[in-house]
Design a protein around this motif. Structure first.
Motif, mmCIF file in Angstrom:
data_model
loop_
_atom_site.group_PDB
_atom_site.id
_atom_site.type_symbol
_atom_site.label_atom_id
_atom_site.label_comp_id
_atom_site.label_asym_id
_atom_site.label_seq_id
_atom_site.Cartn_x
_atom_site.Cartn_y
_atom_site.Cartn_z
ATOM 1 N N GLN A 298 25.618 25.513 6.792
ATOM 2 C CA GLN A 298 24.818 24.320 6.499
ATOM 3 C C GLN A 298 23.927 23.964 7.686
ATOM 4 O O GLN A 298 24.379 23.959 8.818
ATOM 5 C CB GLN A 298 25.729 23.123 6.184
ATOM 6 N N ASP B 104 21.755 21.031 7.376
ATOM 7 C CA ASP B 104 21.550 19.594 7.305
ATOM 8 C C ASP B 104 22.756 18.862 7.907
ATOM 9 O O ASP B 104 23.887 19.039 7.443
ATOM 10 C CB ASP B 104 21.344 19.181 5.846
ATOM 11 N N ARG C 14 23.677 15.826 7.655
ATOM 12 C CA ARG C 14 24.361 14.942 6.702
ATOM 13 C C ARG C 14 25.351 15.722 5.853
ATOM 14 O O ARG C 14 26.469 15.282 5.624
ATOM 15 C CB ARG C 14 23.337 14.225 5.820
ATOM 16 N N GLY D 11 21.401 16.682 14.554
ATOM 17 C CA GLY D 11 20.631 16.122 13.445
ATOM 18 C C GLY D 11 19.452 15.303 13.933
ATOM 19 O O GLY D 11 18.374 15.318 13.339
ATOM 20 N N GLN E 270 16.379 17.544 13.001
ATOM 21 C CA GLN E 270 15.906 17.019 11.721
ATOM 22 C C GLN E 270 15.199 15.682 11.841
ATOM 23 O O GLN E 270 14.672 15.176 10.853
ATOM 24 C CB GLN E 270 17.098 16.836 10.763
#
Length: 197
Positions: free
Chosen positions: A77, A79, A81, A139, A143
């Motif tokens: 993963q 992301d 979140r 993150g 991101q």
């Protein structure tokens, strides 16, 4: 093809975890454990030099099981979140499937044992908190996710959620499952961390 029988060492650890699950209020003695396994106390000590080593082996099993899967989540993963949601769910599922180990990880089963053993059990959650903090920081960097608070406070808050559910599971004699309504609860956690689910 025949299934491989667990080693005597594994059998002892399984019996210890079983006693922790079925008799939550009792202090585990080596005599009781030996009776459950069907061996003498001397036989237990041939596999483990002390009861402390038995508990440490259970903690190591929990760490290996959870953190090896954590690494798979981090690889699969991108992301942050999704990573945190899956990490939280992983730990709660592990707790639900291993009730006796919950009592060791929370320190409940270690009352009256060596203080160093209690510190050792707390390292599981400290390591998890470090991992969560790192995911939050990544993150933010990768991101552009803007948490409502610092990565340290966000990790602390997420650990309160995870540990609280595990504590409640143990306190309810394993009736209140830690994964109950996880998706709905996670939406609240995510909103607390980032302002959006």
């Amino acid at each position: 093809m025949t299934e491989q029988q667990p080693s005597r060492r594994e059998t002892i650890l399984q019996a210890l975890a079983g006693l922790l699950e079925t008799d939550p209020g009792a202090r585990i003695t080596t005599a009781n454990l030996a009776r459950t396994v069907g061996v003498t106390e001397a036989a237990l000590y041939r596999h483990f030099p002390s009861k402390r080593k038995m508990f440490e082996s259970l903690i190591e099993f929990a760490e290996d099981a959870v953190f090896s899967r954590c690494q798979l989540i981090l690889q699969d993963q991108d992301d942050a979140r999704v990573r945190l949601q899956q990490l939280a769910h992983l730990v709660l599922v592990f707790a639900e499937r291993n009730p006796g180990l919950c009592r060791v990880l929370t320190g409940d089963a270690l009352v009256g044992e060596d203080e160093a053993l209690r510190r050792r059990s707390s390292q599981f959650f400290e390591r998890l908190e470090t991992q969560v903090r790192q995911v939050l920081k990544e993150g933010e960097i990768r991101q552009g996710l803007r948490p409502r608070t610092s990565a340290a406070r966000g990790a602390d808050w997420l650990l309160v959620f995870i540990e609280g559910r595990i504590q409640r599971f143990a306190r309810s004699s394993f009736l209140r499952l830690p994964t109950t309504d996880f998706d709905e609860s996670w939406a609240l956690v995510a909103e607390g961390l980032w302002g959006t689910p």
